[in-house]
Design an enzyme around this catalytic site. Sequence first.
Site, PDB file in Angstrom:
ATOM      1  CB  CYS A 383       7.918   1.784  -0.163  1.00  0.00           C
ATOM      2  SG  CYS A 383       8.987   1.544   1.272  1.00  0.00           S
ATOM      3  CG  HIS A 509       6.685   6.130   1.015  1.00  0.00           C
ATOM      4  ND1 HIS A 509       5.649   5.271   0.728  1.00  0.00           N
ATOM      5  CD2 HIS A 509       7.489   5.461   1.860  1.00  0.00           C
ATOM      6  CE1 HIS A 509       5.814   4.134   1.382  1.00  0.00           C
ATOM      7  NE2 HIS A 509       6.933   4.228   2.076  1.00  0.00           N
ATOM      8  CD  GLU A 511       3.582   7.444  -1.202  1.00  0.00           C
ATOM      9  OE1 GLU A 511       4.481   7.425  -2.068  1.00  0.00           O
ATOM     10  OE2 GLU A 511       3.438   6.552  -0.354  1.00  0.00           O
TER      11      GLU A 511
HETATM   12  N1  GLN Z   1       7.680  -3.648   4.396  1.00  0.00           N
HETATM   13  C1  GLN Z   1       8.708  -3.059   3.620  1.00  0.00           C
HETATM   14  C2  GLN Z   1       9.861  -2.588   4.485  1.00  0.00           C
HETATM   15  O1  GLN Z   1       9.724  -2.418   5.670  1.00  0.00           O
HETATM   16  C3  GLN Z   1       8.188  -1.917   2.794  1.00  0.00           C
HETATM   17  C4  GLN Z   1       7.710  -0.753   3.623  1.00  0.00           C
HETATM   18  C5  GLN Z   1       6.842   0.209   2.861  1.00  0.00           C
HETATM   19  O2  GLN Z   1       6.340  -0.102   1.791  1.00  0.00           O
HETATM   20  N2  GLN Z   1       6.627   1.383   3.416  1.00  0.00           N
HETATM   21  O3  GLN Z   1      10.932  -2.351   3.991  1.00  0.00           O
END
Ligand code: GLN
Length: 543
Positions: A383, A509, A511
Amino acid sequence: MPKTKYIFFTGGVVSSLGKGIAAASLGVLLKNQGYNVTIQKFDPYLNVDPGTMSPYQHGEVFVTDDGCETDLDLGHYERFIDKSLSRANNITSGMVYWDVLNKERRGDYLGATVQIIPHVTNEIKSRITHTLTDDVSDIIITEIGGTVGDIESLPFIEAIRQFQYEHDEDCVHVHLTLVPYLESSGEFKTKPTQHSTKELRAIGIQPDIILCRSHMPLDKDIKKKVALFCDVKPEAVIAAHNAKSIYDVPLILEQQGMDRVICNKLGLVESKSDLEEWKRFVQNMHDPTNLPVKIAIVGKYTNLSDCYLSVVESLRHAAANTNCNIEIKWVNSEDLRSDTVASQLNDVDGVLIPGGFGERGIKGKVQAARYAREHRIPYLGLCLGMQVAVIDFAQHVCGLTDAMSVEFDPNTPNPVIHLMDEQEGVVNKGGTMRLGQYPCEVKEHTRLHDLYKEPLIYERHRHRYEFNNEYKSVMESHGLVFSGICPDNQLVEVIENPDHPYFMACQYHPEFKSRPLKPHPLFYGFVEAAKAFTGTQQELFVR
Ligand code: GLN
């Protein structure tokens, strides 16, 4: 059709005893007996969900397929029982009151005075049976957050008391308490357990099983004493003593016959199987045949592994399945500058940048992605970890020196990461990100395809910003490969650098979908690459 059975977990004495792990471990045993099990958590706080809470407060926010931001215990449940759960599996007081108040405003209560009992407790009871899954559960395990005696958990305890009254022979109550060991007198103390059981009984619940958290196994006499004073059978006093890993807990409970006691109480047939695969996984974890690999996790919450819980567990799954151990080096991104990054990352076999929000530590994360890329160290970006990899590539490979994400610089002339269209104008913070499972098309002849071996995958998301497709061709012309794309809206989901032993980063994600016996392909590939990297480092050293 046999009736659904209900198991309730309450906690006593202190919090953080690992009720979630205990509930998940029992789930493993009952699933292993052939039952269809689901697990849910009732959290007494007033937040509607933990999505708006600081990781310092609450650790990781776990995301379900259907896009609910939930308590991290849901992650344990999914990993242990190998099942995807839904928003119905995590209920908070905030949600319950929200629904009750909405019903009141609609006039659903037909002029009644709306009260905690029966309106709030009825709402809670209806959630016990409502688990939203397609299949019917044989057993529903419900964990009540907090400890008995907390004012805010009282409506939940009252609700399960009433539920028990209505479903008497189908319920089991497990009470998890602390049995401390006093070094000075060299003995275990059962009084705190007696007190919290007394508290539970005062509210009308007689536990069937007392699960004793202790730092060593408990001997027969201590168990007998707890049994006598808490009014349970001696075989229903189970020690949940400290374990080498959370994955040992199902085995510890099984050795003491916890599943047998439960089946007997609920009139379920016991069809023991041997947990062979689980045991092999645990064995591999403790006794790997390969040398450990050292992975740097570069984040801003370096003292709190709970903030990156699923990431750490996913690494462990991959490691056990590739027969090695993981040594995690927590690196504070705020300490990384161009002159310090080498000293922090020159001894690691892999660099992982997990998700995150806000500007703090961003420059250090870009430095870390750059260092891994330039020094050919295996890299996995999750992400935000993908977004910083894009920023590094734009700045240092494509020559867009001022490239940034608009999250950190709203006026950047090169917004390589920008706000998603659907996020424009969104002001509320709760539950408004791009959340949950979305499809991703996997490009052929890419590392992503080699790893997943599938043309279409589904992964979970939690973000507001995305790769800006206007920069796709310039990055492609410099060698970056966009190997995963969301077919619905052409959002970039995965980037990879083919000119590198392992440089993978995804907007989702992964994970959240790794399981002990089914490590996630991106983590598996990453750990394999880190193993290979250790090998090359050692060869260089020998030469
Ligand atoms: N802050 C970034 C976004 O909102 C990444 C979010 C994250 O890593 N979950 O896109």
